[in-house]
Design an enzyme around this catalytic site. Sequence first.
Site, PDB file in Angstrom:
ATOM      1  N   GLU A 317      49.444  36.840  51.889  1.00  0.00           N
ATOM      2  CA  GLU A 317      50.660  36.564  51.278  1.00  0.00           C
ATOM      3  C   GLU A 317      50.632  35.921  49.862  1.00  0.00           C
ATOM      4  O   GLU A 317      50.806  34.654  49.546  1.00  0.00           O
ATOM      5  CB  GLU A 317      51.241  35.131  52.291  1.00  0.00           C
ATOM      6  N   ASP A 391      53.204  36.295  63.992  1.00  0.00           N
ATOM      7  CA  ASP A 391      53.502  34.831  63.496  1.00  0.00           C
ATOM      8  C   ASP A 391      54.048  34.040  64.342  1.00  0.00           C
ATOM      9  O   ASP A 391      55.359  33.533  63.898  1.00  0.00           O
ATOM     10  CB  ASP A 391      53.894  35.024  62.114  1.00  0.00           C
ATOM     11  N   GLU A 419      58.258  26.253  63.287  1.00  0.00           N
ATOM     12  CA  GLU A 419      59.123  27.132  62.338  1.00  0.00           C
ATOM     13  C   GLU A 419      59.864  28.213  62.868  1.00  0.00           C
ATOM     14  O   GLU A 419      61.023  28.360  62.317  1.00  0.00           O
ATOM     15  CB  GLU A 419      57.930  27.691  61.694  1.00  0.00           C
TER      16      GLU A 419
HETATM   17  C1  GCV Z   1      51.569  28.330  55.188  1.00  0.00           C
HETATM   18  C2  GCV Z   1      54.110  32.232  57.813  1.00  0.00           C
HETATM   19  C3  GCV Z   1      54.750  31.119  57.275  1.00  0.00           C
HETATM   20  C4  GCV Z   1      54.072  30.438  55.793  1.00  0.00           C
HETATM   21  C5  GCV Z   1      52.674  30.103  56.182  1.00  0.00           C
HETATM   22  C6  GCV Z   1      52.039  31.600  56.852  1.00  0.00           C
HETATM   23  C7  GCV Z   1      50.496  31.106  57.196  1.00  0.00           C
HETATM   24  O1  GCV Z   1      54.187  33.320  57.169  1.00  0.00           O
HETATM   25  O2  GCV Z   1      55.974  31.344  57.122  1.00  0.00           O
HETATM   26  O3  GCV Z   1      54.989  29.185  55.699  1.00  0.00           O
HETATM   27  O4  GCV Z   1      52.134  29.676  55.155  1.00  0.00           O
HETATM   28  O5  GCV Z   1      52.711  31.762  57.882  1.00  0.00           O
HETATM   29  O6  GCV Z   1      50.181  30.743  58.310  1.00  0.00           O
HETATM   30  O7  GCV Z   1      49.818  31.087  56.190  1.00  0.00           O
END
Ligand code: GCV
Length: 722
Positions: A317, A391, A419
Amino acid sequence: MTFAKSQTGTSFITSVVLAIILFTATTSRADDGYRLWLRYDPLPQLVANQFRSRLTSIVVAGNSDIAAAIRSELANGLTGLLGTAPATKTTVTDDATLLIGTPASSSLIARLRWDEQLSALGPEGYVIRSARIGPHSAIVIASQSDVGALYGSFAFLRLLQTQQPIANLNVSEKPRLRLRVLDHWDNLDGSIERGYAGQSLWNWSALPNNIDPRLRDYARANASIGINGSTLNNVNADAQILTPDYLKKVAAIANVFRAYGLHVYLSARFSAPMELSGLKTADPLDPEVALWWKKKADEIYTLIPDFGGFVVKANSEGQPGPRTYNRTHADGANMLAAALAPHSGVVLWRAFVYDMKPGYDRAGAAFENLQPFDGKFAANVMLQVKNGPIDFQPREPFHPLFGAMPKTQVVPELQITQEYLGFSNHLVFLAQMWREFLDSDTHAKGKGSTVSKVVDGSLYGQRLTGLVGVANTGSDRNWTGHHFLQANWYAFGRLAWNPDLPSQTIADEWIRMTFTNDAAAVNTISQLMLQSWEALVDYMTPLGLHHIMWGKTHYGPAPWWDTEKREDWNPVYFHRADAKGIGFDRTATGSNTVAQYHPDVRDKFANLQTCPEKFLLWFHHVPWDHRMRSGNILWDEMALHYQRGVDWVRRTNKQWNELAGVIDRERHAAVASKLAIQERDAVWWRDACLSYFQTFSKRPLPSGVEAPAKSLEEYKATALSW
Ligand code: GCV
């Protein structure tokens, strides 16, 4: 006769009045939830009397900060529970003494000659035993180390809190996993990525001089459930945390945590040498880069001798990493590991890596990226793998990397913060989800090769073991936003200690310590907790659906979402609904990522007849009229699941209302108002999802499923507020 009668009458009335006073005192006293499960309110008189008779004095051996913490915890806990504190002594002079220490700190414990058993339990294990010290009866909490004695002390308090008999104690415990770590996704500006309980607990601008007393309470809570590590900053890391100024602040936090056996870890930004010292590269094979990290590790350990290590999100990411320099994940992890090794620190290298390429299935990406490096990681590297392949969805099958890397130390990463599961608004007890994950059979070494056996080292003999949880704590007075979500923090700690602990045990302990020992109430609350996860899956993502949440926030449904810049961030990519059916075909006719599982698991998941229906749409694109095991067609079954989820929330609302009077007013009302939001959301989820999927299925809702109140356009136009 008359006199006797009137006496009886009077004492009866007095008892009733007393009972009412006691009842109101315990049930209606305002409670803001700050004390978590460490409440220590007075036990009922009868129970307290029994305990008091076995606890007249207390001897805590040792002079360390941890020994001082034990003294303070026991004094606080016992005074609260029993009404009076047992006399504090330096040696055993009476019957009914509670003696705590190690063979090194207490000659009385050394003389018991328990060394062999204590050493088998390791430095963090403990025994709690009824014993005789000379002529005196005693309860002894002993360990090889002070921190083990601290864990034993909390376990002893738990026995009292949950009103267990303490007459003939013979408890032996040791943690099955070594690293039991909370990851905080806290940013340096005080915000928390995916945090729903206020701001960060670390007040960076006040540190290192001003220490919030809350830090100690945070450490106490963790120690009480055996958590021994805390990563302070977001994995999307800011390199600033590694500057000398910030490291002093980190050291101040570590100084508070140390007395509770809690080690500090940091998320390290891979490009920090460039950002902080102007190096031209962060290439892990560049000697200057390796030297920079070595010096940084030395600097950290000078300030924090018990520093745990680095957590790294690399090439994921948008984060920098070794792939940026055409190096491998193993090159990157091992370079950092070399810097930490002289200090016995570890690298927790995250496997959450996924790339976009033609024909790509995001669920298969981490395996593709990391599995080829099995056996290539240094001895102090652990590969941190999310429980599922996508995720942190409400339900995922276990990640195929578990069981597929016999020469790598794999550590699961669970998400305690919700989340994708209704933030801090939805009551969901995650122990059930984690149980399903830990009990999943990888078949890696034949039937019975569960994830928990991979993870605790019993399957492949991995030396370093652990469990990581993304924390759900914040500055909210009750720590987790929703009183019930404290249970998930609690459950994480208990499972990290013993990954085979049943959810029911965890729920019962937590309810008794946090809410009430009233048997009927414990039963009602534990039932609703144990059902809550399946119900949430029903009203959000039944039958293997996943990632159909509103974009970016991930709150509320948006299965129609197709505007993200990356295809694999869009719900339509994941559910693939069309006129024929719905679901992601991950079998040989589709992406074939099911082949990443061991053949026995692969064959089960890949076959429509044997695939568990809870994962049906995860692995298969299924026709709307596919006949399910219940006899219903898929469309009807899906709709009935959504309805079932809604029905559960409604029922739970009613049950909770009936508990008014058993639970203190403040927390009862707070939970009730959260349940009202959960009911609104569950209805919305059902209606939005079914309205949208109906545009493909073109079938009526089956009987028993309520019609949506709004049009699909209205659901599309409105984000659920939280
Ligand atoms: C900390 C998901 C979440 C992100 C998080 C990522 C990760 O994509 O939406 O907020 O980033 O996981 O675990 O690195």
